[in-house]
Design a protein around this motif. Structure first.
Motif, short mmCIF file in Angstrom:
data_model
loop_
_atom_site.label_atom_id
_atom_site.label_comp_id
_atom_site.label_asym_id
_atom_site.label_seq_id
_atom_site.Cartn_x
_atom_site.Cartn_y
_atom_site.Cartn_z
N LEU A 7 0.83 -1.20 0.00
CA LEU A 7 0.00 0.00 0.00
C LEU A 7 0.87 1.25 0.00
O LEU A 7 0.53 2.24 -0.65
N LEU A 8 1.99 1.21 0.69
CA LEU A 8 2.90 2.35 0.68
C LEU A 8 3.47 2.57 -0.73
O LEU A 8 3.55 3.71 -1.20
N VAL A 9 3.83 1.48 -1.40
CA VAL A 9 4.32 1.59 -2.77
C VAL A 9 3.24 2.15 -3.69
O VAL A 9 3.49 3.04 -4.49
N ILE A 10 2.03 1.65 -3.55
CA ILE A 10 0.91 2.13 -4.36
C ILE A 10 0.66 3.61 -4.10
O ILE A 10 0.38 4.38 -5.03
N THR A 11 0.79 4.02 -2.85
CA THR A 11 0.58 5.43 -2.52
C THR A 11 1.60 6.32 -3.20
O THR A 11 1.26 7.37 -3.75
N HIS A 12 2.87 5.89 -3.22
CA HIS A 12 3.90 6.67 -3.91
C HIS A 12 3.65 6.68 -5.41
O HIS A 12 3.76 7.72 -6.05
N LEU A 13 3.31 5.53 -5.97
CA LEU A 13 3.09 5.45 -7.41
C LEU A 13 1.79 6.11 -7.85
O LEU A 13 1.63 6.45 -9.02
N SER A 14 0.85 6.31 -6.93
CA SER A 14 -0.42 6.93 -7.29
C SER A 14 -0.23 8.38 -7.75
O SER A 14 -1.10 8.93 -8.42
N PRO A 29 -3.24 10.33 -3.40
CA PRO A 29 -2.46 10.09 -2.17
C PRO A 29 -3.12 10.69 -0.93
O PRO A 29 -3.02 10.12 0.16
N LEU A 30 -3.81 11.82 -1.09
CA LEU A 30 -4.51 12.43 0.03
C LEU A 30 -5.60 11.51 0.57
O LEU A 30 -5.70 11.30 1.79
N ILE A 31 -6.38 10.93 -0.33
CA ILE A 31 -7.45 10.02 0.09
C ILE A 31 -6.87 8.78 0.77
O ILE A 31 -7.35 8.36 1.83
N ILE A 32 -5.81 8.21 0.19
CA ILE A 32 -5.19 7.02 0.80
C ILE A 32 -4.63 7.37 2.17
O ILE A 32 -4.81 6.62 3.13
N TRP A 33 -3.96 8.51 2.27
CA TRP A 33 -3.35 8.91 3.54
C TRP A 33 -4.41 9.13 4.61
O TRP A 33 -4.28 8.64 5.73
N ILE A 34 -5.48 9.85 4.27
CA ILE A 34 -6.52 10.14 5.25
C ILE A 34 -7.19 8.85 5.75
O ILE A 34 -7.45 8.71 6.94
N THR A 35 -7.43 7.92 4.86
CA THR A 35 -8.15 6.71 5.25
C THR A 35 -7.26 5.66 5.91
O THR A 35 -7.76 4.82 6.66
N GLN A 36 -5.95 5.70 5.68
CA GLN A 36 -5.08 4.63 6.15
C GLN A 36 -4.00 5.06 7.15
O GLN A 36 -3.25 4.21 7.63
N TRP A 41 1.31 1.04 9.30
CA TRP A 41 2.55 1.54 9.88
C TRP A 41 3.33 2.33 8.84
O TRP A 41 3.47 1.88 7.69
N MET A 42 3.80 3.50 9.18
CA MET A 42 4.58 4.42 8.35
C MET A 42 3.74 5.16 7.29
O MET A 42 4.29 5.92 6.52
N MET A 43 2.44 4.93 7.24
CA MET A 43 1.61 5.64 6.26
C MET A 43 1.55 7.12 6.59
O MET A 43 1.57 7.95 5.68
N ASP A 44 1.48 7.47 7.85
CA ASP A 44 1.38 8.88 8.22
C ASP A 44 2.60 9.65 7.73
O ASP A 44 2.47 10.70 7.09
N GLU A 45 3.79 9.13 7.99
CA GLU A 45 5.02 9.81 7.58
C GLU A 45 5.14 9.86 6.06
O GLU A 45 5.45 10.90 5.48
N ASN A 46 4.90 8.72 5.40
CA ASN A 46 5.00 8.68 3.94
C ASN A 46 3.95 9.57 3.28
O ASN A 46 4.24 10.27 2.32
N GLY A 47 2.73 9.54 3.80
CA GLY A 47 1.67 10.37 3.24
C GLY A 47 1.98 11.85 3.34
O GLY A 47 1.76 12.60 2.39
N LYS A 48 2.50 12.27 4.49
CA LYS A 48 2.87 13.68 4.66
C LYS A 48 3.97 14.07 3.69
O LYS A 48 3.94 15.16 3.11
#
Length: 112
Positions: A7-14, A29-36, A41-48
């Protein structure tokens, strides 16, 4: 919290969805970050990091608009923004899949 590198990889590639649709590099990425962010683990940092990078690219693009009138420097800026917007999401998706912490250079810290 669960670990979900895919999911982290998909978020970066999105971020690359803009190449297909013309928009969405900030929205998906905003939608993925807010929901996940509280579930993965590590989604908050990667999403930001992703959102800060995308907002920074928008700011740089806005700066390039008036620079088009100055010897075409804005066109060079748009080309560099385009290259950065493709290369860094791919590199950081690879880093995340290898368990490393990705960083986006030239990003302002809008979301901390």
């Amino acid at each position: 919290m669960r670990e979900d590198k895919q999911l982290l990889v998909i978020t970066h590639l999105s971020q690359l969805v803009t190449l297909i649709t013309g928009f969405g590099s900030l929205l998906i990425p905003l939608i993925i970050w807010i929901t996940q962010k509280d579930k993965v683990w590590m989604m908050d940092e990667n999403g930001k990091n992703i959102l800060n990078f995308q907002i920074s690219l928008i700011v740089y693009a806005l700066i390039c608009v008036p620079l088009i009138l100055v010897l075409g420097l804005g066109l060079l800026g748009f080309a560099l923004i385009g290259i950065l917007g493709i290369v860094f999401p791919i590199l950081n998706a690879i880093k995340v899949s290898n368990g490393e912490t990705p960083r986006y250079p030239l990003s302002f810290n809008f979301i901390s």
